[in-house]
Design a protein around this motif. Sequence first.
Motif, PDB file in Angstrom:
ATOM      1  N   SER A  62      41.510  40.800  39.918  1.00  0.00           N
ATOM      2  CA  SER A  62      42.111  40.670  41.152  1.00  0.00           C
ATOM      3  C   SER A  62      42.865  41.910  41.819  1.00  0.00           C
ATOM      4  O   SER A  62      42.875  43.132  41.055  1.00  0.00           O
ATOM      5  CB  SER A  62      43.221  39.652  41.144  1.00  0.00           C
ATOM      6  N   GLN A  63      43.263  41.865  43.222  1.00  0.00           N
ATOM      7  CA  GLN A  63      43.886  43.189  43.665  1.00  0.00           C
ATOM      8  C   GLN A  63      45.081  43.580  42.800  1.00  0.00           C
ATOM      9  O   GLN A  63      46.025  42.652  42.716  1.00  0.00           O
ATOM     10  CB  GLN A  63      43.979  43.048  45.130  1.00  0.00           C
ATOM     11  N   LEU A  83      52.618  31.547  30.640  1.00  0.00           N
ATOM     12  CA  LEU A  83      51.183  30.979  30.483  1.00  0.00           C
ATOM     13  C   LEU A  83      50.306  31.473  31.433  1.00  0.00           C
ATOM     14  O   LEU A  83      50.868  31.301  32.735  1.00  0.00           O
ATOM     15  CB  LEU A  83      51.097  29.447  30.553  1.00  0.00           C
ATOM     16  N   GLU A  84      49.251  32.107  31.590  1.00  0.00           N
ATOM     17  CA  GLU A  84      48.387  32.736  32.531  1.00  0.00           C
ATOM     18  C   GLU A  84      46.903  31.702  32.348  1.00  0.00           C
ATOM     19  O   GLU A  84      46.558  31.664  31.380  1.00  0.00           O
ATOM     20  CB  GLU A  84      48.153  33.977  32.080  1.00  0.00           C
ATOM     21  N   ILE A  85      46.459  31.416  33.525  1.00  0.00           N
ATOM     22  CA  ILE A  85      45.311  30.445  33.660  1.00  0.00           C
ATOM     23  C   ILE A  85      44.243  31.409  34.328  1.00  0.00           C
ATOM     24  O   ILE A  85      44.521  31.770  35.780  1.00  0.00           O
ATOM     25  CB  ILE A  85      45.639  29.201  34.388  1.00  0.00           C
ATOM     26  N   ALA A 151      45.358  32.581  38.292  1.00  0.00           N
ATOM     27  CA  ALA A 151      44.958  33.372  38.693  1.00  0.00           C
ATOM     28  C   ALA A 151      43.686  33.034  39.561  1.00  0.00           C
ATOM     29  O   ALA A 151      42.595  34.058  39.669  1.00  0.00           O
ATOM     30  CB  ALA A 151      44.600  34.662  37.931  1.00  0.00           C
ATOM     31  N   ALA A 152      43.205  31.791  39.991  1.00  0.00           N
ATOM     32  CA  ALA A 152      42.379  31.313  40.671  1.00  0.00           C
ATOM     33  C   ALA A 152      42.611  30.399  41.522  1.00  0.00           C
ATOM     34  O   ALA A 152      43.897  29.641  41.425  1.00  0.00           O
ATOM     35  CB  ALA A 152      41.207  30.396  39.467  1.00  0.00           C
ATOM     36  N   VAL A 206      39.051  33.606  43.413  1.00  0.00           N
ATOM     37  CA  VAL A 206      37.784  32.893  43.135  1.00  0.00           C
ATOM     38  C   VAL A 206      38.359  31.367  42.609  1.00  0.00           C
ATOM     39  O   VAL A 206      39.443  31.185  42.310  1.00  0.00           O
ATOM     40  CB  VAL A 206      37.288  33.518  41.691  1.00  0.00           C
ATOM     41  N   PRO A 207      37.309  30.587  42.653  1.00  0.00           N
ATOM     42  CA  PRO A 207      37.887  29.205  42.424  1.00  0.00           C
ATOM     43  C   PRO A 207      38.302  28.696  41.156  1.00  0.00           C
ATOM     44  O   PRO A 207      37.730  29.399  40.255  1.00  0.00           O
ATOM     45  CB  PRO A 207      36.729  28.296  43.159  1.00  0.00           C
ATOM     46  N   LEU A 208      39.413  28.162  41.217  1.00  0.00           N
ATOM     47  CA  LEU A 208      39.697  27.467  39.677  1.00  0.00           C
ATOM     48  C   LEU A 208      38.724  26.142  39.556  1.00  0.00           C
ATOM     49  O   LEU A 208      38.495  25.325  40.457  1.00  0.00           O
ATOM     50  CB  LEU A 208      41.283  26.934  39.827  1.00  0.00           C
ATOM     51  N   LEU A 209      37.938  26.337  38.287  1.00  0.00           N
ATOM     52  CA  LEU A 209      37.157  25.044  37.905  1.00  0.00           C
ATOM     53  C   LEU A 209      37.807  24.130  37.082  1.00  0.00           C
ATOM     54  O   LEU A 209      38.863  24.407  36.878  1.00  0.00           O
ATOM     55  CB  LEU A 209      35.885  25.593  37.616  1.00  0.00           C
TER      56      LEU A 209
END
Length: 218
Positions: A62-63, A83-85, A151-152, A206-209
């Motif tokens: 990411s930027q 927690l980072e996703i 982060a998505a 970008v998308p979270l899947l």
Amino acid sequence: MSDGFQGYRSQLVETLQRKGIHDMAVLRAVATIPRHLFVPESLRHQAYQDVALPIGSGQTISQPYVQARSCELLRLTGRERVLEIGTGSGYQTALLSMLCESVFSVERVVELAKGAHEVIRTLQLPNITILHGDGSLGWRPNAPYDGIIVAAASPALPRPLVEQLVAGGRLVIPIGSREAQCLTLITRQPEGDGYDETSIDDVRFVPLLGELGFAGAD
Ligand code: SAH
């Protein structure tokens, strides 16, 4: 770290300050973590520009402004569990490791999780655990967390994430469509399971899947 990139890191810090990042600990982390090690070798010359870059597997780092802003919004003091996703490259994970006590980071693409783990091992950052799996449901075994960064892009607020925050805990998440989202701050109320919601910035992730993310694309 004297690696020939310190001048570029200082310029990036100045850019972020100009754009409104004020948290000194966050700026120190940006001045310290070698971002060029988290991008593909062919893009190293762009590593300290304030732009998102491709990192393989159809994903992006990411930027820096958005990463710094997300870290700042958690208001970390050095004592928190975070927690980072969406580990991706692992760069934001590395920033977080300088801002809190321990970081748990979940990534669904195994190659990215391995790559991030490798760079983080080289940098000898001790307080990071990288986990492979679907983070759209959070990560219950290590909950609760003082802070969570997603982060998505998420189609909605995944309820399990709120449940995995401590009372008063903070969650930063881009919510919206696949094309455009609003970076959103969720603060869990001190009592009960209610929360407050604040809109921060227009962003594009970008998308979270996964189970509570966008369908398909696998
Ligand atoms: N913070 C990262 C940004 C990576 S982009 C960086 O600085 O590099 C978002 C990441 O989220 C991608 O690597 C993608 O694979 C991951 N992702 C998407 N859906 C996910 C899910 N359900 N669980 C875990 N990771 C997910």
